[in-house]
Design a protein around this motif. Structure first.
Motif, short mmCIF file in Angstrom:
data_model
loop_
_atom_site.label_atom_id
_atom_site.label_comp_id
_atom_site.label_asym_id
_atom_site.label_seq_id
_atom_site.Cartn_x
_atom_site.Cartn_y
_atom_site.Cartn_z
N SER A 41 -20.08 -3.76 19.32
CA SER A 41 -18.74 -3.28 19.64
C SER A 41 -18.10 -4.60 19.13
N GLU B 256 -15.40 -0.68 15.76
CA GLU B 256 -14.33 -0.85 16.89
C GLU B 256 -14.51 0.10 18.05
N ASP B 257 -15.29 1.25 17.99
CA ASP B 257 -15.40 1.93 19.11
C ASP B 257 -16.92 2.73 18.71
N THR B 258 -17.98 1.86 19.45
CA THR B 258 -19.16 2.45 19.20
C THR B 258 -19.67 4.06 19.22
N ARG B 259 -18.91 4.54 20.35
CA ARG B 259 -19.14 5.85 20.56
C ARG B 259 -18.30 6.84 19.36
N HIS B 260 -17.15 6.34 18.99
CA HIS B 260 -16.75 7.25 17.94
C HIS B 260 -17.37 6.95 16.64
N ASP C 20 -12.41 2.72 13.20
CA ASP C 20 -12.50 4.14 13.63
C ASP C 20 -12.56 4.99 12.66
N HIS D 224 -13.68 -5.17 18.90
CA HIS D 224 -12.46 -4.35 18.59
C HIS D 224 -11.36 -5.61 19.27
#
Length: 277
Positions: A56, A36-40, A84, A58
């Motif tokens: 990604s 959903e959020d690649t950074r998270h 997430d 989302h």
């Protein structure tokens, strides 16, 4: 992995130690991880030294990603879908993707684990044999109150998700729709450092949250006790009532009550009285 599979992988809702061994193995073995959020999710993967290639997926691009992911599966790749936090698709993206993958003929396999509302329900002390998961309420106050009023007569435990900036307003709307004395439980920041699980009358919960700004922060599950059963119907099995109502569409009340009583073993007089009422 011998075949292309879309794995639905539950991840921790706070405490990273809650990631299951199987989830870790799947994430470490697939060719791609749809997040959903690649950074998270990247921080979670880095913690466990998992180096899978990320995609990604989302709310705003899920439908467009379906074709790409199905093509990857068609090329023999396996993919893990993560949100997430918690179990994907539970108030999170993924429904359209899972449906499209299944319709394309590929296997979808769940890797179960954390789910915030299940964790909250298990520790709430509220009845868990029958419950209704609502998720997030409408953001606008009028629509929110209308949605809650439609649920006011439900007898099962009601389970909601709520965010930091709406928790006070939502509890106030629940108190208005369900009554100030209805018992409820606020579960905040589950499995995290400042985990809080607090139950009281809805009006008291509103005051409690308003009085402490710390209790307005984080991620919330709100669980509301169901409405008290109608004394006229509390001893009638729900399945018997369902059968009765079906029969009543085709038969006079007395005959419907008699046939339903014969099928279910319920008392004919109580079934008949239910129809009359």
């Amino acid at each position: 992995m011998s075949e292309p599979v879309l794995y639905i992988v539950a991840t921790p809702i706070g405490n990273l130690a809650d990631l299951s061994e199987r989830a870790r193995e799947v994430l470490d073995s697939v060719d791609y991880i749809a997040a959903e959020d690649t950074r998270h999710s990247g921080r979670l993967l880095a913690h466990f030294n998992i180096k899978g290639q990320m995609i990604s997926v989302h709310d705003h691009n899920e439908r467009q990603r379906c074709e790409h992911i199905i093509n990857l599966l068609g090329s023999g790749h396996s993919i893990a879908l993560v949100s997430d936090a918690g179990t994907p698709l539970i108030s999170d993206p993924g429904y359209h993707l899972v449906r499209a993958v299944r319709e394309a003929g590929y296997r979808v396999s769940p890797v179960p684990g954390c789910c915030a509302f299940i964790a909250a329900l298990s520790a709430s002390g509220l009845p868990s044999d029958r419950f209704q998961f609502i998720g997030f309420l409408p953001s606008k106050s009028g629509a929110r109150l209308q949605a809650l009023e439609a649920l006011a007569g439900n007898s099962e435990t009601l389970v909601f998700y709520e965010s930091t900036h709406r928790i006070v307003d939502s509890l106030g709307a629940m108190s208005q729709a369900f009554g100030a004395d209805r018992y409820a439980v606020v579960a905040r920041e589950l499995t995290k450092t400042f985990e809080t699980i607090h139950g009281d009358r809805l009006s008291a919960l509103v005051e409690w949250v308003q009085a402490d700004s710390n209790q307005q922060r984080g991620e919330f599950v709100v669980l509301v006790q169901g409405a008290a059963p109608d004394p006229r119907t509390d001893s009638i099995d729900p399945e018997a009532e369902r059968i009765l109502r079906i029969l009543a569409k085709e038969m006079p009340p007395k005959k419907a009550a008699g046939v339903a009583a014969e099928i279910t073993g319920e008392k004919k007089n109580r079934l008949y009285q239910l129809l009359i009422d």
